[in-house]
Write a protein that holds these residues in place. Structure first.
Motif, PDB file in Angstrom:
ATOM      1  N   ARG A   1       0.734  -1.156   0.057  1.00  0.00           N
ATOM      2  CA  ARG A   1      -0.131   0.102  -0.154  1.00  0.00           C
ATOM      3  C   ARG A   1       0.718   1.266  -0.125  1.00  0.00           C
ATOM      4  O   ARG A   1       0.460   2.302  -0.627  1.00  0.00           O
ATOM      5  CB  ARG A   1      -0.831  -0.038   1.249  1.00  0.00           C
ATOM      6  N   VAL A   2       2.018   1.314   0.814  1.00  0.00           N
ATOM      7  CA  VAL A   2       2.964   2.228   0.670  1.00  0.00           C
ATOM      8  C   VAL A   2       3.931   2.271  -0.525  1.00  0.00           C
ATOM      9  O   VAL A   2       4.368   3.318  -0.931  1.00  0.00           O
ATOM     10  CB  VAL A   2       3.660   2.282   2.058  1.00  0.00           C
ATOM     11  N   ILE A   3       4.162   1.064  -0.995  1.00  0.00           N
ATOM     12  CA  ILE A   3       5.365   0.922  -1.949  1.00  0.00           C
ATOM     13  C   ILE A   3       4.735   1.260  -3.461  1.00  0.00           C
ATOM     14  O   ILE A   3       5.335   2.107  -4.305  1.00  0.00           O
ATOM     15  CB  ILE A   3       5.783  -0.480  -2.055  1.00  0.00           C
ATOM     16  N   ILE A   4       3.371   0.914  -3.866  1.00  0.00           N
ATOM     17  CA  ILE A   4       3.014   1.108  -5.344  1.00  0.00           C
ATOM     18  C   ILE A   4       2.855   2.583  -5.657  1.00  0.00           C
ATOM     19  O   ILE A   4       3.458   2.853  -6.895  1.00  0.00           O
ATOM     20  CB  ILE A   4       1.980   0.243  -5.416  1.00  0.00           C
TER      21      ILE A   4
ATOM     22  N   ASN B   1      -2.152   1.896 -11.362  1.00  0.00           N
ATOM     23  CA  ASN B   1      -3.615   2.157 -10.379  1.00  0.00           C
ATOM     24  C   ASN B   1      -4.192   1.085 -10.328  1.00  0.00           C
ATOM     25  O   ASN B   1      -4.893   0.752  -9.025  1.00  0.00           O
ATOM     26  CB  ASN B   1      -4.087   3.477 -11.050  1.00  0.00           C
ATOM     27  N   TRP B   2      -4.238   0.094 -11.486  1.00  0.00           N
ATOM     28  CA  TRP B   2      -5.280  -1.107 -11.351  1.00  0.00           C
ATOM     29  C   TRP B   2      -4.701  -2.068 -10.461  1.00  0.00           C
ATOM     30  O   TRP B   2      -5.349  -2.435  -9.732  1.00  0.00           O
ATOM     31  CB  TRP B   2      -5.397  -1.511 -12.729  1.00  0.00           C
ATOM     32  N   TYR B   3      -3.462  -2.039 -10.613  1.00  0.00           N
ATOM     33  CA  TYR B   3      -2.682  -3.141  -9.787  1.00  0.00           C
ATOM     34  C   TYR B   3      -2.616  -2.621  -8.296  1.00  0.00           C
ATOM     35  O   TYR B   3      -2.864  -3.444  -7.527  1.00  0.00           O
ATOM     36  CB  TYR B   3      -1.153  -3.262 -10.125  1.00  0.00           C
TER      37      TYR B   3
ATOM     38  N   ALA C   1      -4.788  -3.935  -2.838  1.00  0.00           N
ATOM     39  CA  ALA C   1      -4.890  -3.085  -1.735  1.00  0.00           C
ATOM     40  C   ALA C   1      -5.714  -4.136  -0.730  1.00  0.00           C
ATOM     41  O   ALA C   1      -6.622  -4.931  -0.861  1.00  0.00           O
ATOM     42  CB  ALA C   1      -5.897  -1.952  -1.882  1.00  0.00           C
ATOM     43  N   ILE C   2      -5.419  -4.006   0.724  1.00  0.00           N
ATOM     44  CA  ILE C   2      -6.042  -4.514   1.691  1.00  0.00           C
ATOM     45  C   ILE C   2      -7.325  -4.333   1.818  1.00  0.00           C
ATOM     46  O   ILE C   2      -7.412  -3.020   2.173  1.00  0.00           O
ATOM     47  CB  ILE C   2      -5.037  -4.632   2.963  1.00  0.00           C
ATOM     48  N   LYS C   3      -8.243  -4.950   1.664  1.00  0.00           N
ATOM     49  CA  LYS C   3      -9.585  -4.466   2.066  1.00  0.00           C
ATOM     50  C   LYS C   3     -10.080  -4.372   3.527  1.00  0.00           C
ATOM     51  O   LYS C   3      -9.916  -5.261   4.364  1.00  0.00           O
ATOM     52  CB  LYS C   3     -10.717  -5.456   1.496  1.00  0.00           C
ATOM     53  N   GLU C   4     -10.330  -3.212   4.032  1.00  0.00           N
ATOM     54  CA  GLU C   4     -10.721  -2.906   5.407  1.00  0.00           C
ATOM     55  C   GLU C   4     -12.065  -3.539   5.875  1.00  0.00           C
ATOM     56  O   GLU C   4     -12.929  -3.411   4.864  1.00  0.00           O
ATOM     57  CB  GLU C   4     -10.647  -1.370   5.918  1.00  0.00           C
ATOM     58  N   ARG C   5     -12.210  -4.126   7.055  1.00  0.00           N
ATOM     59  CA  ARG C   5     -13.661  -4.658   7.365  1.00  0.00           C
ATOM     60  C   ARG C   5     -14.504  -3.722   8.053  1.00  0.00           C
ATOM     61  O   ARG C   5     -13.677  -3.151   9.088  1.00  0.00           O
ATOM     62  CB  ARG C   5     -13.376  -6.028   7.952  1.00  0.00           C
TER      63      ARG C   5
END
Length: 390
Positions: free
Chosen positions: A314-317, A379-381, A386-390
């Motif tokens: 999430r921080v790298i891309i 952006n697609w990748y 991305a980790i989906k928050e619950r």
């Protein structure tokens, strides 16, 4: 019984949405008028000075040869085809540079967290050295090494079937036929099978918490299916081997020193920035995640691969996308070492035809398109991983 307040019309000036739409339309109109004025004024001044304009020159014979090309090009062919050769040369070095810089930068970035002090020191020294030396200077240094330090062609170093000299790197090249087509089909099937395996293994890990082989099994699938395809094609592979002649290395494939210098310079330079991106991404993951991985009995490679990197992405891309864009745009410096990329082709066309505005417009369009496509893919990748928050 109280009356309901009158409903605002969506086309009323009191509507914020309507006012915003009007302001946007006015801004677009003003930009269009300004662009039209600049373009019209430029064409008028060029016409007064007797300077030709237009893109009709693209259909004229180029009249110059190109030293390096993925496909045959003759000087009698059009400028449009010459620009196509320059574009393919730019894409070739950009795509190879992105792949190699990502692999090297990721390894160096992870190495910054090694428990071995020597590995940490070497990775830190690499980042500080290559990140703080201008990329143009690095290109010139690599070109000097490849053209001055290496032996002449008639004394080329031979390693197996490979030759390395001032003339570049020569290597065996497959002669494509029916057998190679089956090999390629098997390789594609292996890549598809590896992708499905990794997807199922990831879902299995999310459900059960048990990790499956994410590298070795996909690698075996790719190699096995490629081998099966090779067998199905008759198990025949014809290679065109290079042979050292009196004045040159003949046959086989070749990579020129200009291409190698550009690829090495861009890869080493960009990998230093990518290493810092990877390091900062891993450092952003809370320390408790590493402690939890250790408590579960995961070794260091599994901890990084399964716990730290997925959260760090999430921080790298986002900054990684910037490095890919920078590498593609920095490839325009190839003109300094004589590699015939699209900028070099445009400069030659500009000097021969005098169509400076048109050539610069083509360059701007090419780099803008490449940048937008790269950003869209990343952006697609980014949205996918991305980790989906619950």
């Amino acid at each position: 019984m109280s009356k309901r307040p009158p409903r605002k019309s969506p086309w009323s000036w009191r509507s914020r949405a309507f006012r915003g739409l009007v302001y946007q339309l006015v801004a677009v109109l003003l930009l269009g008028v300004a662009a039209w004025f600049l373009w019209s004024n430029t064409l008028t001044n060029m016409r007064v000075r007797g300077i030709q304009s237009g893109f009709d020159f693209l259909a004229q014979p180029a009249g110059f040869s190109i030293g390096e090309s993925l496909y045959a090009f003759d000087s009698a062919e059009s400028y449009l085809r010459a620009f196509g050769v320059g574009l393919t040369n730019t894409l070739r070095v950009a795509i190879a540079g992105v792949v190699l810089a990502t692999m090297l930068g990721t390894l160096v970035g992870i190495g910054r967290f090694s428990r071995n002090g020597l590995v940490r020191g070497l990775c830190s020294a690499y980042v500080e050295l290559f990140r703080n030396v201008p990329v143009l200077l690095q290109l010139l240094v690599w070109y000097l090494v490849l053209t001055e330090v290496l032996p002449p062609i008639h004394e080329a170093w031979k390693v197996g079937a490979f030759f390395l000299s001032k003339g570049g790197l020569n290597f065996p090249k497959p002669v494509w036929g029916a057998g190679e087509a089956w090999l390629g089909a098997g390789l594609l099937a292996g890549i598809a099978a590896a992708w499905f395996w990794r997807r199922r293994a990831r879902r299995h890990f999310e459900v059960t918490g048990r990790a499956r082989r994410m590298f070795w099994v996909p690698l075996v699938l790719v190699l096995a299916l490629a081998f099966i395809g090779w067998l199905a094609g008759g198990a025949e592979t014809v290679l065109d081997y290079p042979e050292k002649g009196e004045f040159s290395v003949e046959n086989g494939g070749a990579l020129t020193p200009e291409f190698l210098a550009l690829l090495l310079g861009l890869t080493m330079y960009t990998a230093g920035f990518i290493a810092e991106v990877v390091r900062s991404g891993i450092a952003s993951v809370p320390a408790g995640q590493a402690e939890a991985a250790a408590a579960l009995g995961l070794d260091r490679p599994m901890e990084i691969r399964l716990i730290l990197l997925p959260q760090a992405l999430r921080v790298i891309i986002p900054p990684l996308t910037n490095q890919y864009l920078n590498l593609t745009k920095n490839s325009s410096l190839a003109v300094a070492i004589g590699y015939p990329d699209i900028v070099s082709i445009a400069n030659t066309a500009m000097n021969q035809t005098g169509r400076a505005v048109e050539c610069i417009a083509i360059l701007m369009s090419v780099y803008l398109t490449l940048s937008l496509l790269t950003s869209a893919a990343m952006n697609w990748y980014n949205a996918r991983v991305a980790i989906k928050e619950r």
